[in-house]
Scaffold this motif. Structure first.
Motif, PDB file in Angstrom:
ATOM      1  N   GLY A   2       0.800  -1.188  -0.116  1.00  0.00           N
ATOM      2  CA  GLY A   2      -0.059  -0.080  -0.033  1.00  0.00           C
ATOM      3  C   GLY A   2       0.855   1.394  -0.033  1.00  0.00           C
ATOM      4  N   ALA A   3       1.909   1.149   0.838  1.00  0.00           N
ATOM      5  CA  ALA A   3       2.818   2.399   0.702  1.00  0.00           C
ATOM      6  C   ALA A   3       3.447   2.788  -0.591  1.00  0.00           C
ATOM      7  CB  ALA A   3       4.008   2.223   1.742  1.00  0.00           C
ATOM      8  N   LEU A   4       3.604   1.431  -1.115  1.00  0.00           N
ATOM      9  CA  LEU A   4       4.374   1.799  -2.666  1.00  0.00           C
ATOM     10  C   LEU A   4       3.440   2.152  -3.553  1.00  0.00           C
ATOM     11  CD1 LEU A   4       6.488  -1.667  -2.741  1.00  0.00           C
ATOM     12  CD2 LEU A   4       7.378   0.587  -2.875  1.00  0.00           C
ATOM     13  N   ALA A   5       2.259   1.708  -3.447  1.00  0.00           N
ATOM     14  CA  ALA A   5       1.252   2.240  -4.609  1.00  0.00           C
ATOM     15  C   ALA A   5       0.909   3.721  -4.017  1.00  0.00           C
ATOM     16  CB  ALA A   5      -0.157   1.426  -4.200  1.00  0.00           C
TER      17      ALA A   5
ATOM     18  N   GLU B 220       1.643   6.952  -6.716  1.00  0.00           N
ATOM     19  CA  GLU B 220       0.560   7.778  -7.055  1.00  0.00           C
ATOM     20  C   GLU B 220       1.005   9.229  -6.878  1.00  0.00           C
ATOM     21  OE1 GLU B 220      -2.858   6.574  -4.696  1.00  0.00           O
ATOM     22  OE2 GLU B 220      -3.048   4.782  -5.791  1.00  0.00           O
ATOM     23  N   LYS B 221       1.635   9.484  -5.797  1.00  0.00           N
ATOM     24  CA  LYS B 221       2.123  10.816  -5.287  1.00  0.00           C
ATOM     25  C   LYS B 221       3.042  11.100  -6.467  1.00  0.00           C
ATOM     26  CE  LYS B 221      -0.144  11.847  -1.817  1.00  0.00           C
ATOM     27  NZ  LYS B 221      -1.163  12.921  -1.825  1.00  0.00           N
ATOM     28  N   GLY B 222       4.089   9.961  -6.769  1.00  0.00           N
ATOM     29  CA  GLY B 222       4.979  10.426  -7.890  1.00  0.00           C
ATOM     30  C   GLY B 222       4.296  10.679  -9.280  1.00  0.00           C
ATOM     31  N   GLN B 223       3.217  10.118  -9.621  1.00  0.00           N
ATOM     32  CA  GLN B 223       2.242  10.467 -10.752  1.00  0.00           C
ATOM     33  C   GLN B 223       1.940  11.888 -10.666  1.00  0.00           C
ATOM     34  OE1 GLN B 223       2.176   8.755 -13.700  1.00  0.00           O
ATOM     35  NE2 GLN B 223       0.893  10.583 -14.548  1.00  0.00           N
TER      36      GLN B 223
ATOM     37  N   LYS C 100       8.968   9.177 -19.251  1.00  0.00           N
ATOM     38  CA  LYS C 100      10.211   8.480 -18.694  1.00  0.00           C
ATOM     39  C   LYS C 100      10.073   8.382 -17.103  1.00  0.00           C
ATOM     40  CE  LYS C 100      15.141   8.094 -19.510  1.00  0.00           C
ATOM     41  NZ  LYS C 100      16.359   8.878 -19.843  1.00  0.00           N
ATOM     42  N   LEU C 101      10.048   9.542 -16.502  1.00  0.00           N
ATOM     43  CA  LEU C 101      10.190   9.610 -14.871  1.00  0.00           C
ATOM     44  C   LEU C 101       9.346   8.565 -14.318  1.00  0.00           C
ATOM     45  CD1 LEU C 101      11.604  10.580 -12.559  1.00  0.00           C
ATOM     46  CD2 LEU C 101      10.046  12.563 -12.785  1.00  0.00           C
ATOM     47  N   ASN C 102       8.014   8.682 -14.880  1.00  0.00           N
ATOM     48  CA  ASN C 102       6.822   7.745 -14.540  1.00  0.00           C
ATOM     49  C   ASN C 102       7.159   6.407 -14.538  1.00  0.00           C
ATOM     50  OD1 ASN C 102       4.432   7.388 -13.268  1.00  0.00           O
ATOM     51  ND2 ASN C 102       3.431   7.079 -15.075  1.00  0.00           N
ATOM     52  N   SER C 103       7.659   6.248 -15.812  1.00  0.00           N
ATOM     53  CA  SER C 103       7.971   4.832 -16.025  1.00  0.00           C
ATOM     54  C   SER C 103       8.962   4.278 -15.210  1.00  0.00           C
ATOM     55  CB  SER C 103       8.309   4.683 -17.497  1.00  0.00           C
ATOM     56  OG  SER C 103       8.910   3.334 -17.716  1.00  0.00           O
ATOM     57  N   GLU C 104       9.952   5.042 -14.812  1.00  0.00           N
ATOM     58  CA  GLU C 104      10.995   4.526 -13.978  1.00  0.00           C
ATOM     59  C   GLU C 104      10.421   4.712 -12.435  1.00  0.00           C
ATOM     60  OE1 GLU C 104      14.281   7.605 -14.455  1.00  0.00           O
ATOM     61  OE2 GLU C 104      14.628   7.092 -16.454  1.00  0.00           O
ATOM     62  N   LEU C 105       9.683   5.270 -12.146  1.00  0.00           N
ATOM     63  CA  LEU C 105       8.992   5.149 -10.793  1.00  0.00           C
ATOM     64  C   LEU C 105       8.278   3.986 -10.809  1.00  0.00           C
ATOM     65  CD1 LEU C 105       7.733   8.877 -10.008  1.00  0.00           C
ATOM     66  CD2 LEU C 105       9.572   7.760  -8.879  1.00  0.00           C
ATOM     67  N   ALA C 106       7.397   3.463 -11.515  1.00  0.00           N
ATOM     68  CA  ALA C 106       6.672   2.413 -11.707  1.00  0.00           C
ATOM     69  C   ALA C 106       7.485   1.238 -11.599  1.00  0.00           C
ATOM     70  CB  ALA C 106       5.814   2.427 -12.857  1.00  0.00           C
TER      71      ALA C 106
ATOM     72  N   GLU D 164       9.642  -3.306  -8.660  1.00  0.00           N
ATOM     73  CA  GLU D 164      10.605  -4.047  -7.877  1.00  0.00           C
ATOM     74  C   GLU D 164      10.637  -3.987  -6.297  1.00  0.00           C
ATOM     75  OE1 GLU D 164      14.392  -2.090  -9.257  1.00  0.00           O
ATOM     76  OE2 GLU D 164      14.394  -3.113 -11.302  1.00  0.00           O
ATOM     77  N   LYS D 165      10.517  -3.074  -5.982  1.00  0.00           N
ATOM     78  CA  LYS D 165      10.348  -3.185  -4.555  1.00  0.00           C
ATOM     79  C   LYS D 165       9.260  -3.804  -3.928  1.00  0.00           C
ATOM     80  CE  LYS D 165      11.948  -1.448  -0.450  1.00  0.00           C
ATOM     81  NZ  LYS D 165      13.142  -1.830   0.144  1.00  0.00           N
ATOM     82  N   SER D 166       7.927  -3.914  -4.501  1.00  0.00           N
ATOM     83  CA  SER D 166       7.033  -4.764  -4.327  1.00  0.00           C
ATOM     84  C   SER D 166       7.403  -6.356  -4.289  1.00  0.00           C
ATOM     85  CB  SER D 166       5.820  -4.322  -5.003  1.00  0.00           C
ATOM     86  OG  SER D 166       4.764  -5.381  -4.905  1.00  0.00           O
ATOM     87  N   ALA D 167       8.193  -6.749  -5.428  1.00  0.00           N
ATOM     88  CA  ALA D 167       8.441  -8.142  -5.626  1.00  0.00           C
ATOM     89  C   ALA D 167       9.378  -8.360  -4.409  1.00  0.00           C
ATOM     90  CB  ALA D 167       9.131  -8.198  -6.754  1.00  0.00           C
ATOM     91  N   SER D 168      10.308  -7.539  -3.910  1.00  0.00           N
ATOM     92  CA  SER D 168      11.407  -7.747  -3.007  1.00  0.00           C
ATOM     93  C   SER D 168      10.458  -7.937  -1.653  1.00  0.00           C
ATOM     94  CB  SER D 168      12.327  -6.723  -2.985  1.00  0.00           C
ATOM     95  OG  SER D 168      13.228  -6.778  -1.748  1.00  0.00           O
ATOM     96  N   LEU D 169       9.552  -7.090  -1.348  1.00  0.00           N
ATOM     97  CA  LEU D 169       8.880  -7.303  -0.191  1.00  0.00           C
ATOM     98  C   LEU D 169       8.120  -8.721  -0.168  1.00  0.00           C
ATOM     99  CD1 LEU D 169       7.284  -3.768   0.368  1.00  0.00           C
ATOM    100  CD2 LEU D 169       9.005  -4.942   1.921  1.00  0.00           C
TER     101      LEU D 169
END
Length: 118
Positions: free
Chosen positions: A17-20, A24-27, A46-52, A57-62
């Motif tokens: 949820g924090a990642l989501a 959203e805030k990044g977008q 490009k920036l949005n794609s990098e953030l996503a 990656e972080k979600s998969a790691s968690l």
């Protein structure tokens, strides 16, 4: 132990949820910068794609960490269960083992009469 697993699940979901929320805030930030003209649309995409990508990656790691922690807790719970069963068995069955090891005739032997026949 099911409560601990539920706690891990809640922690994992909170992380997702924090990642989501971060994505959203990044977008929103990217959209605001594009609207102000500080970023071009292409830079924003490009920036949005990098953030996503980073959020995924972080979600998969968690998720992997939560699975490892869950397996560790299951292994620990199984070990504790085995120890408890062994302890209960040793408390419940000591008389059976003592009876099996005791000689059939437990009459004390008098050393003075040890050589004499009955």
């Amino acid at each position: 132990m099911p409560d601990f697993g539920e706690g891990l699940r809640k922690i994992f979901l909170a992380g997702v949820g924090a990642l989501a929320a971060t994505a959203e805030k990044g977008q929103e930030l990217v959209n605001n910068l594009v609207a102000r003209g500080e970023l071009t649309v292409e830079q924003g995409k490009k920036l949005n794609s990098e953030l996503a990508h980073k959020a995924n990656e972080k979600s998969a790691s968690l998720k992997e960490q939560a699975q490892e922690a869950t397996q560790t807790m299951r292994d620990a719970a199984a070990g504790i269960k085995d120890q408890v069963q062994q302890t209960v068995k040793s408390v419940v069955e000591p008389d059976d083992e003592a009876d099996a090891e005791a000689p059939a005739d437990s009459t004390p032997v008098d050393p003075a009469n040890a050589g004499s026949a009955k």
